[in-house]
Design an enzyme around this catalytic site. Structure first.
Site, PDB file in Angstrom:
ATOM      1  N   ARG A 104      25.159  24.601  25.991  1.00  0.00           N
ATOM      2  CA  ARG A 104      24.647  23.344  26.555  1.00  0.00           C
ATOM      3  C   ARG A 104      23.151  23.439  26.837  1.00  0.00           C
ATOM      4  O   ARG A 104      22.404  22.489  26.613  1.00  0.00           O
ATOM      5  CB  ARG A 104      25.410  22.986  27.839  1.00  0.00           C
ATOM      6  CG  ARG A 104      26.712  22.266  27.509  1.00  0.00           C
ATOM      7  CD  ARG A 104      27.677  22.281  28.648  1.00  0.00           C
ATOM      8  NE  ARG A 104      27.196  21.543  29.798  1.00  0.00           N
ATOM      9  CZ  ARG A 104      27.651  21.726  31.042  1.00  0.00           C
ATOM     10  NH1 ARG A 104      28.543  22.655  31.280  1.00  0.00           N
ATOM     11  NH2 ARG A 104      27.198  21.005  32.026  1.00  0.00           N
ATOM     12  N   ARG A 114      28.772  24.550  40.772  1.00  0.00           N
ATOM     13  CA  ARG A 114      29.530  23.318  40.563  1.00  0.00           C
ATOM     14  C   ARG A 114      30.943  23.626  40.064  1.00  0.00           C
ATOM     15  O   ARG A 114      31.911  22.980  40.470  1.00  0.00           O
ATOM     16  CB  ARG A 114      28.798  22.425  39.540  1.00  0.00           C
ATOM     17  CG  ARG A 114      29.493  21.108  39.291  1.00  0.00           C
ATOM     18  CD  ARG A 114      28.624  20.150  38.505  1.00  0.00           C
ATOM     19  NE  ARG A 114      28.403  20.597  37.144  1.00  0.00           N
ATOM     20  CZ  ARG A 114      27.485  20.070  36.321  1.00  0.00           C
ATOM     21  NH1 ARG A 114      26.690  19.106  36.748  1.00  0.00           N
ATOM     22  NH2 ARG A 114      27.351  20.500  35.090  1.00  0.00           N
ATOM     23  N   LYS A 172      21.527  15.765  38.729  1.00  0.00           N
ATOM     24  CA  LYS A 172      21.491  14.327  38.403  1.00  0.00           C
ATOM     25  C   LYS A 172      22.634  13.583  39.097  1.00  0.00           C
ATOM     26  O   LYS A 172      22.410  12.581  39.759  1.00  0.00           O
ATOM     27  CB  LYS A 172      21.562  14.123  36.883  1.00  0.00           C
ATOM     28  CG  LYS A 172      20.410  14.774  36.129  1.00  0.00           C
ATOM     29  CD  LYS A 172      20.373  14.343  34.681  1.00  0.00           C
ATOM     30  CE  LYS A 172      21.500  14.896  33.825  1.00  0.00           C
ATOM     31  NZ  LYS A 172      21.408  16.346  33.547  1.00  0.00           N
ATOM     32  N   ARG A 221      20.301  11.273  25.160  1.00  0.00           N
ATOM     33  CA  ARG A 221      20.229  12.729  25.049  1.00  0.00           C
ATOM     34  C   ARG A 221      19.605  13.160  23.734  1.00  0.00           C
ATOM     35  O   ARG A 221      19.416  14.344  23.495  1.00  0.00           O
ATOM     36  CB  ARG A 221      21.647  13.298  25.111  1.00  0.00           C
ATOM     37  CG  ARG A 221      21.972  14.018  26.423  1.00  0.00           C
ATOM     38  CD  ARG A 221      23.392  14.539  26.301  1.00  0.00           C
ATOM     39  NE  ARG A 221      23.734  15.557  27.258  1.00  0.00           N
ATOM     40  CZ  ARG A 221      24.354  15.331  28.403  1.00  0.00           C
ATOM     41  NH1 ARG A 221      24.608  14.105  28.790  1.00  0.00           N
ATOM     42  NH2 ARG A 221      24.704  16.340  29.176  1.00  0.00           N
ATOM     43  N   ARG A 235      35.124  21.652  36.257  1.00  0.00           N
ATOM     44  CA  ARG A 235      34.930  21.094  34.907  1.00  0.00           C
ATOM     45  C   ARG A 235      35.104  22.191  33.868  1.00  0.00           C
ATOM     46  O   ARG A 235      34.542  23.277  33.995  1.00  0.00           O
ATOM     47  CB  ARG A 235      33.505  20.527  34.788  1.00  0.00           C
ATOM     48  CG  ARG A 235      33.393  19.082  35.163  1.00  0.00           C
ATOM     49  CD  ARG A 235      31.968  18.632  35.215  1.00  0.00           C
ATOM     50  NE  ARG A 235      31.228  18.853  33.979  1.00  0.00           N
ATOM     51  CZ  ARG A 235      30.013  18.369  33.767  1.00  0.00           C
ATOM     52  NH1 ARG A 235      29.414  17.634  34.700  1.00  0.00           N
ATOM     53  NH2 ARG A 235      29.385  18.614  32.631  1.00  0.00           N
TER      54      ARG A 235
HETATM   55  P1  AMP Z   1      27.318  15.637  31.413  1.00  0.00           P
HETATM   56  O1  AMP Z   1      28.369  15.297  32.415  1.00  0.00           O
HETATM   57  O2  AMP Z   1      26.210  14.617  31.372  1.00  0.00           O
HETATM   58  O3  AMP Z   1      26.814  17.047  31.579  1.00  0.00           O
HETATM   59  O4  AMP Z   1      28.002  15.556  29.974  1.00  0.00           O
HETATM   60  C1  AMP Z   1      29.054  16.444  29.596  1.00  0.00           C
HETATM   61  C2  AMP Z   1      29.191  16.478  28.085  1.00  0.00           C
HETATM   62  O5  AMP Z   1      29.501  15.196  27.582  1.00  0.00           O
HETATM   63  C3  AMP Z   1      27.931  16.899  27.344  1.00  0.00           C
HETATM   64  O6  AMP Z   1      27.748  18.306  27.299  1.00  0.00           O
HETATM   65  C4  AMP Z   1      28.197  16.296  25.976  1.00  0.00           C
HETATM   66  O7  AMP Z   1      29.130  17.069  25.260  1.00  0.00           O
HETATM   67  C5  AMP Z   1      28.874  14.985  26.313  1.00  0.00           C
HETATM   68  N1  AMP Z   1      27.846  13.917  26.480  1.00  0.00           N
HETATM   69  C6  AMP Z   1      27.499  13.268  27.625  1.00  0.00           C
HETATM   70  N2  AMP Z   1      26.527  12.366  27.402  1.00  0.00           N
HETATM   71  C7  AMP Z   1      26.236  12.436  26.091  1.00  0.00           C
HETATM   72  C8  AMP Z   1      25.308  11.781  25.244  1.00  0.00           C
HETATM   73  N3  AMP Z   1      24.442  10.859  25.714  1.00  0.00           N
HETATM   74  N4  AMP Z   1      25.290  12.113  23.933  1.00  0.00           N
HETATM   75  C9  AMP Z   1      26.144  13.038  23.439  1.00  0.00           C
HETATM   76  N5  AMP Z   1      27.015  13.706  24.169  1.00  0.00           N
HETATM   77  C10 AMP Z   1      27.084  13.427  25.495  1.00  0.00           C
END
Ligand code: AMP
Length: 371
Positions: free
Chosen positions: A327, A309, A195, A270, A315
């Site tokens: 996750r 990644r 993404k 999400r 990260r």
């Molecule tokens: P991402 O970079 O999108 O993979 O997000 C990393 C982490 O941030 C996720 O595993 C969640 O812990 C938190 N996170 C990101 N977006 C959301 C969301 N819309 N709702 C809840 N937690 C989120």
């Protein structure tokens, strides 16, 4: 008449003041016909804040003796359909045993009118009639008689002559309608689907603002803010942060970002609750999600991509097998149900996320050409 800008949105002229004044002349003439010579003193109920201008203009034209009271309704308390109640804030005078004319700026679904009628009955009014400057017949769905209607309008988002967009726009003497058709794309897919990688090209192609909730949260963590501290433990465990936190971040971006043709939501929504909250946010300005671009890769590829990644970005939530597993589990349990949600809404477009970055980019680009 020129376009006006309120917060992040542009509105174009829609109903000139002369037309509004004429509609008010008509409504006032009908009221004068019905109430002239009456032995009682009817009360106009000005519903704050929207009806201030309409009530004032209307009242100037009335030739029978009348009083005015005003009140404000708070928004709904509680979210269960059965427990919906609205609170009265400051009914400024008594309506007991009086004939009330409820003066509204606009009636759309009609729920406010239903609530107001009920409140008037509870406060002992002898009768209550409804007088509205504007009516949206396409969405009005209640069984309450609208006794006096100034003008019928389509189901568009309008401001001016008392009506606001987030408290701005009430002072304009003409009525304006929302001008821009913003696009709201959702970039969907499991962790590691690509993404973030694909977002840049989409943003450039469609002049979008990229909102990655993950990036925003990592930014807060890096700053060491209260919100960041709250999110850190959850993120590092592969759990979701609470819905309210991300919803607040998204709404704030919608309100403050200008100069784009839309938004690319990455990592949001999400959960079903977040998707519903997004629909509600957009509905305030009669906007909708444009499309969900769903990047799909098999589970077996997710871990491989995340490991790759991790070696580049470092990260914390990419580092541990346990976190990655959680996750993926969270994705299947909480996020995947959104596929059905958006399929039902006819907004779901699946893209094969396997292959080279360039191949996937081309597939997305072909899809975006449809909007
Ligand atoms: P991402 O970079 O999108 O993979 O997000 C990393 C982490 O941030 C996720 O595993 C969640 O812990 C938190 N996170 C990101 N977006 C959301 C969301 N819309 N709702 C809840 N937690 C989120």
């Amino acid at each position: 008449m020129n376009k006006i800008r309120l917060h992040d949105k542009t509105f174009r002229p829609f109903i000139p003041n002369e037309q509004i004044e004429k509609a008010i002349d008509n409504v006032a003439a009908q009221l004068n016909r019905d109430y002239d010579g009456c032995s009682d003193i009817p009360v106009l109920l000005c519903v704050l804040n929207g009806s201030i201008l309409f009530t004032a203009e209307l009242m100037k034209r009335l030739t029978f003796n009348c009083e005015i009271v005003s009140m404000k309704l708070s928004s709904y308390v509680g979210t269960h359909s059965t427990g919906k109640t609205r609170e009265v804030m400051g009914l400024t005078g008594s309506v007991k045993d009086k004939r009330v004319i409820i003066v509204e700026d606009i009636v759309d679904t009609g729920q406010t009118i239903v609530d107001l009628k009920k409140i008037m009955e509870e406060k002992g009014a002898k009768e209550s009639k409804v007088c509205t400057m504007l009516l949206k017949p396409a969405v009005y769905g209640k069984n309450v008689k609208l006794d006096y209607v100034g003008m019928e309008i389509p189901n568009d988002f309008i401001v001016g002559f008392g009506l606001d967009y987030d408290e701005l726009g009430r002072n304009y003497k003409d009525i304006y309608v929302l001008d821009t058709n913003m696009n709201y794309f959702i970039l969907f897919g499991p962790p590691g689907a690509g993404k973030g990688t694909q977002a840049a090209a989409m943003v450039e192609k469609c002049n979008l603002c990229h909102i990655s909730t993950g990036d925003l949260l990592r930014g807060e963590m890096a700053k060491g803010s209260e919100l960041g501290l709250k999110a850190k433990a959850l993120i590092e465990a592969g759990e979701l942060v609470p819905d309210e936190i991300v919803e607040g971040m998204i709404e704030n971006k919608f309100k403050t970002v200008t100069g784009v043709h839309g938004f690319l939501l990455d990592g949001f929504p999400r959960t079903i609750a977040q998707a519903e909250a997004l629909d509600k946010m957009l509905d305030k300005s009669k906007e909708k999600v444009t499309a969900v671009v769903s990047l799909m890769i098999p589970d077996s590829m997710i871990k491989e991509r995340i490991k790759h990644r991790a070696s580049i970005e470092g990260r914390a939530d990419d580092a541990k097998d346990e976190t990655i597993a959680n996750r993926i589990k969270t994705y299947h349990e909480k996020t995947e149900p959104l596929v059905e949600y958006y399929k039902r809404a006819g907004k779901y477009y699946e893209i094969d996320g396997t292959g080279t970055i360039e191949e996937v980019r081309q597939r997305i680009s072909d899809l975006l050409d449809k909007f």
